[in-house]
Scaffold this active site. Structure first.
Site, PDB file in Angstrom:
ATOM      1  N   SER A 168       0.801  -1.226   0.000  1.00 15.98           N
ATOM      2  CA  SER A 168       0.000   0.000   0.000  1.00 15.98           C
ATOM      3  C   SER A 168       0.835   1.278   0.000  1.00 15.98           C
ATOM      4  CB  SER A 168      -0.965   0.012   1.180  1.00 15.98           C
ATOM      5  OG  SER A 168      -0.279   0.232   2.389  1.00 15.98           O
ATOM      6  N   LYS A 209       0.139   4.478   6.562  1.00 13.84           N
ATOM      7  CA  LYS A 209      -0.480   5.329   5.536  1.00 13.84           C
ATOM      8  C   LYS A 209       0.036   6.757   5.680  1.00 13.84           C
ATOM      9  CE  LYS A 209      -3.302   1.910   4.480  1.00 13.84           C
ATOM     10  NZ  LYS A 209      -2.818   0.937   3.559  1.00 13.84           N
TER      11      LYS A 209
END
Length: 192
Positions: A56, A100
């Site tokens: 990610s 993230k």
């Protein structure tokens, strides 16, 4: 010296040796306990090492990269800024840690349209993304309001990221800390 005196001296010497051994053992246990408490305190409250798993955050971070994470700042009211890389517990699977990037800040409106992210109706310049990377919504929802003490978090690989597009803005309470630097592999050492 008779046999009785010899036995008494022998017992005293053995007791003295035994007491020395017990004193050294006790010193060792105290030292080990102090070191354990210091390391435990540092790891769980100050800094930690976290390994990246998944894609990610490709091309910024890759599977196997190890980061030094600042865990203490969040306990002193740190206000995260756009672009910070944070580690947090997944809101949908609390046993998982996610890595993230902070994109939307408290009080902002985030919208995804035409392959880009817009903050309060202005296109966000995301120079950390791979060239040609587009951001698409992952559901029918294309806009979010980021509430007080919440953040909108996206992976840098917008194709392979389970992020705020799926679970919405994330409360700061879920945050474990902020990535300070990548420490491994050594040839990719970098501060954030």
């Amino acid at each position: 010296m008779d046999n009785k005196d010899f036995e008494e001296n022998k017992d005293k010497i053995e007791n003295k040796d035994k007491n020395k051994f017990l004193a050294k053992l006790w010193d060792f246990i105290k030292t080990f306990a102090a070191i354990f408490l210091i390391v435990y305190g540092l790891k769980y409250f100050v800094v930690d090492l976290t390994a990246v798993s998944g894609h990610s955050m490709d091309h910024t971070l890759a599977t196997g990269d190890i980061m030094l994470v600042d865990k203490i700042s969040k306990n002193f009211g740190k206000k995260y800024k756009r672009g910070d890389i944070v580690i947090f517990n997944s809101p949908t699977e609390p046993w998982k840690l996610y890595v993230k990037r902070v994109v939307g800040l408290p009080g902002e409106n985030v919208e995804i349209k035409d392959g880009d992210v817009y903050i309060d109706f202005e296109k966000l310049d995301e120079d950390y993304l791979d060239k040609g990377m587009v951001t698409e919504p992952t559901s029918d929802i294309v806009g979010w309001y980021v509430g007080e003490d919440q953040y909108f978090l996206l992976g840098d690989n917008r194709v392979k990221s389970n992020d705020s597009r799926n679970f919405g803005p994330v409360s700061r309470d879920y945050f474990m800390g902020e990535a300070l630097m990548r420490v491994y592999p050594l040839d990719k050492f970098k501060t954030y």
